[in-house]
Scaffold this motif. Structure first.
Motif, PDB file in Angstrom:
ATOM      1  N   UNK A  38      12.093 -34.509  51.685  1.00  0.00           N
ATOM      2  CA  UNK A  38      11.562 -33.648  52.745  1.00  0.00           C
ATOM      3  C   UNK A  38      11.914 -34.159  54.137  1.00  0.00           C
ATOM      4  N   UNK A  39      12.521 -35.323  54.206  1.00  0.00           N
ATOM      5  CA  UNK A  39      12.818 -35.940  55.491  1.00  0.00           C
ATOM      6  C   UNK A  39      14.170 -35.501  56.026  1.00  0.00           C
ATOM      7  N   UNK A  40      14.246 -35.364  57.324  1.00  0.00           N
ATOM      8  CA  UNK A  40      15.503 -35.044  58.000  1.00  0.00           C
ATOM      9  C   UNK A  40      16.255 -36.367  58.165  1.00  0.00           C
ATOM     10  N   UNK A  41      17.199 -36.628  57.266  1.00  0.00           N
ATOM     11  CA  UNK A  41      17.885 -37.929  57.229  1.00  0.00           C
ATOM     12  C   UNK A  41      18.606 -38.269  58.521  1.00  0.00           C
ATOM     13  N   UNK A  42      19.190 -37.265  59.201  1.00  0.00           N
ATOM     14  CA  UNK A  42      19.884 -37.538  60.463  1.00  0.00           C
ATOM     15  C   UNK A  42      18.909 -38.068  61.509  1.00  0.00           C
ATOM     16  N   UNK A  57       9.066 -23.933  48.778  1.00  0.00           N
ATOM     17  CA  UNK A  57       7.622 -23.703  48.790  1.00  0.00           C
ATOM     18  C   UNK A  57       6.841 -24.945  48.352  1.00  0.00           C
ATOM     19  N   UNK A  58       7.278 -25.595  47.272  1.00  0.00           N
ATOM     20  CA  UNK A  58       6.555 -26.757  46.744  1.00  0.00           C
ATOM     21  C   UNK A  58       6.508 -27.886  47.777  1.00  0.00           C
ATOM     22  N   UNK A  59       7.650 -28.180  48.406  1.00  0.00           N
ATOM     23  CA  UNK A  59       7.676 -29.231  49.421  1.00  0.00           C
ATOM     24  C   UNK A  59       6.874 -28.829  50.661  1.00  0.00           C
ATOM     25  N   UNK A  60       6.916 -27.548  50.993  1.00  0.00           N
ATOM     26  CA  UNK A  60       6.131 -27.064  52.132  1.00  0.00           C
ATOM     27  C   UNK A  60       4.637 -27.279  51.890  1.00  0.00           C
ATOM     28  N   UNK A  61       4.203 -27.067  50.665  1.00  0.00           N
ATOM     29  CA  UNK A  61       2.792 -27.267  50.337  1.00  0.00           C
ATOM     30  C   UNK A  61       2.400 -28.748  50.439  1.00  0.00           C
ATOM     31  N   UNK A  62       3.302 -29.648  50.074  1.00  0.00           N
ATOM     32  CA  UNK A  62       3.021 -31.085  50.201  1.00  0.00           C
ATOM     33  C   UNK A  62       2.895 -31.455  51.672  1.00  0.00           C
ATOM     34  N   UNK A  63       3.846 -31.016  52.462  1.00  0.00           N
ATOM     35  CA  UNK A  63       3.906 -31.377  53.874  1.00  0.00           C
ATOM     36  C   UNK A  63       2.768 -30.751  54.677  1.00  0.00           C
ATOM     37  N   UNK A  64       2.449 -29.517  54.395  1.00  0.00           N
ATOM     38  CA  UNK A  64       1.488 -28.788  55.224  1.00  0.00           C
ATOM     39  C   UNK A  64       0.055 -28.821  54.712  1.00  0.00           C
ATOM     40  N   UNK A  65      -0.207 -29.621  53.703  1.00  0.00           N
ATOM     41  CA  UNK A  65      -1.591 -29.660  53.225  1.00  0.00           C
ATOM     42  C   UNK A  65      -2.487 -30.315  54.280  1.00  0.00           C
ATOM     43  N   UNK A  66      -3.714 -29.853  54.313  1.00  0.00           N
ATOM     44  CA  UNK A  66      -4.697 -30.352  55.280  1.00  0.00           C
ATOM     45  C   UNK A  66      -5.855 -30.926  54.467  1.00  0.00           C
TER      46      UNK A  66
END
Length: 145
Positions: A38-42, A57-66
């Motif tokens: 999920x990281x922007x390597x650059x 969607x799956x990664x978005x749910x990991x990143x955006x969970x509150x």
């Protein structure tokens, strides 16, 4: 608060909501919560701990969970609330809370439609774009707060 509510014959529900995770990307990566993909390597190589601008969607749910804690008077209601809100977008929380109010919010079309949208399966409720088909965004924003 519980004692005071009980003394007045009122039910008490408590919701404590944390902050979004992206501002702590490095910490969550170091703790193993964020996967490397999920990281922007650059940007990461430049010392900027940023998330990729486009995720599935799956990664978005990991990143955006509150993170959230809530306590509701009835254990059965707690389970229903958890099932309703778990892995759903944050915009579903006000719907849950409105429906818990005394008398519920089921007669108000705004809350009824939002609740209907949030009752869909996890893969059917993904982002603010889902709201566009139901509400004009200014109306949603006004009613949310």
């Amino acid at each position: 608060m519980e004692e005071r509510a009980q003394s007045k014959g009122h039910a008490l529900s408590i919701f404590i909501v944390g902050d979004h995770k992206p501002s702590l990307a490095r910490v969550f990566y170091d703790k193993g919560i964020f996967p490397e993909n999920v990281l922007d390597n650059d940007e990461w190589s430049k010392g900027k701990y940023l998330i990729k601008p486009s995720l599935d969607y799956r990664d978005e749910m990991i990143i955006n969970s509150v993170p959230m804690f809530f306590k509701i008077p009835s254990a059965a209601d707690t389970n229903i609330a958890r099932d309703f809100i778990e892995n759903k977008p944050f915009f579903c929380l006000p719907s849950l809370m409105a429906n818990m109010l005394e008398g519920g919010a089921s007669e108000d079309l705004f809350w009824l439609n939002l609740s209907r949208l949030c009752s869909k399966g996890i893969d059917k409720v993904s982002s603010v774009s889902d709201l566009k088909g139901t509400f004009e965004l200014p109306l949603y924003s006004e009613r949310l707060f």
